[in-house]
Design an enzyme around this catalytic site. Sequence first.
Site, PDB file in Angstrom:
ATOM      1  N   TYR A  78       0.623  -1.025  -0.178  1.00  0.00           N
ATOM      2  CA  TYR A  78       0.153   0.189  -0.389  1.00  0.00           C
ATOM      3  C   TYR A  78       1.282   1.123   0.127  1.00  0.00           C
ATOM      4  CZ  TYR A  78      -3.181   3.757   1.203  1.00  0.00           C
ATOM      5  OH  TYR A  78      -4.115   4.170   1.462  1.00  0.00           O
ATOM      6  N   GLY A  85      -7.159   4.752  -0.207  1.00  0.00           N
ATOM      7  CA  GLY A  85      -8.347   4.176  -0.196  1.00  0.00           C
ATOM      8  C   GLY A  85      -8.695   3.128  -0.681  1.00  0.00           C
ATOM      9  N   HIS A 108      -5.737  16.170  -3.907  1.00  0.00           N
ATOM     10  CA  HIS A 108      -5.803  16.117  -2.048  1.00  0.00           C
ATOM     11  C   HIS A 108      -6.055  17.310  -2.075  1.00  0.00           C
ATOM     12  CE1 HIS A 108      -6.469  11.934  -2.386  1.00  0.00           C
ATOM     13  NE2 HIS A 108      -6.245  11.670  -1.335  1.00  0.00           N
ATOM     14  N   ASN A 221      -0.640  12.645   4.958  1.00  0.00           N
ATOM     15  CA  ASN A 221      -1.150  11.395   6.323  1.00  0.00           C
ATOM     16  C   ASN A 221      -0.815  11.923   7.080  1.00  0.00           C
ATOM     17  OD1 ASN A 221      -3.349   9.027   6.355  1.00  0.00           O
ATOM     18  ND2 ASN A 221      -1.774   7.953   5.121  1.00  0.00           N
ATOM     19  N   ARG A 316     -18.051  32.826  44.005  1.00  0.00           N
ATOM     20  CA  ARG A 316     -18.189  32.954  45.095  1.00  0.00           C
ATOM     21  C   ARG A 316     -17.658  31.075  44.590  1.00  0.00           C
ATOM     22  NH1 ARG A 316     -22.610  29.554  48.041  1.00  0.00           N
ATOM     23  NH2 ARG A 316     -23.722  31.572  47.658  1.00  0.00           N
TER      24      ARG A 316
END
Length: 545
Positions: A78, A85, A108, A221, A316
């Site tokens: 890969y 993807g 991208h 990535n 307070r």
Amino acid sequence: MAATTHSSAVPGTTTTLAPDPARAARVVVVGDGPLTIDDVVDVARHGARVRLADAAVGSMAASRAVVEGLADDDRPHYGVSTGFGALARRHIPAERRAQLQLSLVRSHAAGSGPEVEREVVRALQLLRLATLATGRTGARPVVAQTYAAMLDAGITPVVREFGSLGCSGDLAPLAHVALAALGEGEVRDATGALVPAADALATAGIAPLALREKEGLALINGTDGMLGMLCLALHDLRSLLTTADVAAAASVEALLGSDAPFAEDLVAMRPHPGQAASAANLRALLDGSPVVASHRTLDADGRPECTRVQDAYSLRCAPQVHGAARDTLDHAATVAGRELASAIDNPVVTVDGRVESNGNFHGAPVAYVLDFLAIAAADVASMSERRTDRFLDKARNEGLPPFLADDPGVDSGLMIAQYTAAGIVSELKRIAAPASVDSIPSSAMQEDHVSMGWAGARKLRRAVDGLGRVLAIELLTATRALDLRCDGGPLHPARGTGAVRDLVRTAAAGPGPDRHLAPEIEAVTHLVTTGAVTAAASAAVGHLA
């Protein structure tokens, strides 16, 4: 470098901080252990230089050899010899793999909307460089060296607001940075001018990258955008939460509130560390206050006892709310520290030479704390605005003029300043709705669960900006009330609150007829966001947590 925008790209959030020369003079070594939050801030906001550690160059070369050894393998790997993807099962022949990486980056880089701030882009680029330097991505040393050279040259790629879903990393933002390193797209140069990336690289003497196997994927990535914004927000919120204590102390004093609930033994009954730190700040800031002492009497044993039985919660319970925000900040800082020590890519080259796919790019750990911090910022701002409002109501402000006006009816005083704070708080409550509970499937259902961490980071920047403005309005209001309370009489503020009142007077005039308030609000906001308020208070009473 030009002044760095310290706010969201959303119109109306325009606080800017000039770089600190001392921090700009630093050299941050990348690849010699994890970066710190201060490292990120110094490079991103102040323009500190970066240097790639020698050990990192060696580590990158070793992992690159592993990737190149796989390039001729018949089996698919890969990111090396496959698509990405949903296209991960397609084998890519060797002669097309350089085009594969180039096409990945070009396709991208699909962001849209306003430009993201310069400091965010620089943080993103630095953090991607840090992951490259771990040697776990399989990229060549020249890739990291190019990123380092761009940072040092002040070349900032144009990144757009929308495009990241926070899974498989901040893909679109990182791709815009990678595209610029290839000599494509647009960048801002060191002067802030918009120029073609190729021209900026040529001017700086930087050769555009030509990507090889795996390198395009290695550049896009990661969770670097959301992590960079988290680091910047953590740095800013540290100062703002101390400022919240300063503002609360001034309000307690000027509203004739009691410091008794802040006693150390009372606070210790509920041992949250943030609450203890906040209460300690309030005690130090109110110590020796003649105003607070003015409404004490002696009890039957001769001990001073405040005549105020119970103040409103916004006075307070300040340590409880501010302290919870501090503890949330500490948790977020722990997550950021782990992320800064991470090598996030997919696939990665392991220490023993395996190339493995993984899910470490998922942004959930960062996305959650980004949302937590937006909730905390909204709540601290909400409490601050309630204290501001209390000053303006003659039924609740203990004898001060309505709206702290010079001539109520003719003058409106700080009426509309409170409107501004209320409007900001309302916006902060809306954007406190978590982004990380959303998920929109993408990439043909391959990426079927995403973190939306980038969106969480973007809205957190707006929340940080808004909190600073709300605290500034409280300080403007509380210091005017202190002046009215002490004018012409024997009373005067405590050392800490008095020092802050004096500082505010350098940026905003005291009580008087109505005048243009917007410039004063901006000027006091600048004192808040630069840390001048906390510095003045600390100089008067000692270190504040």
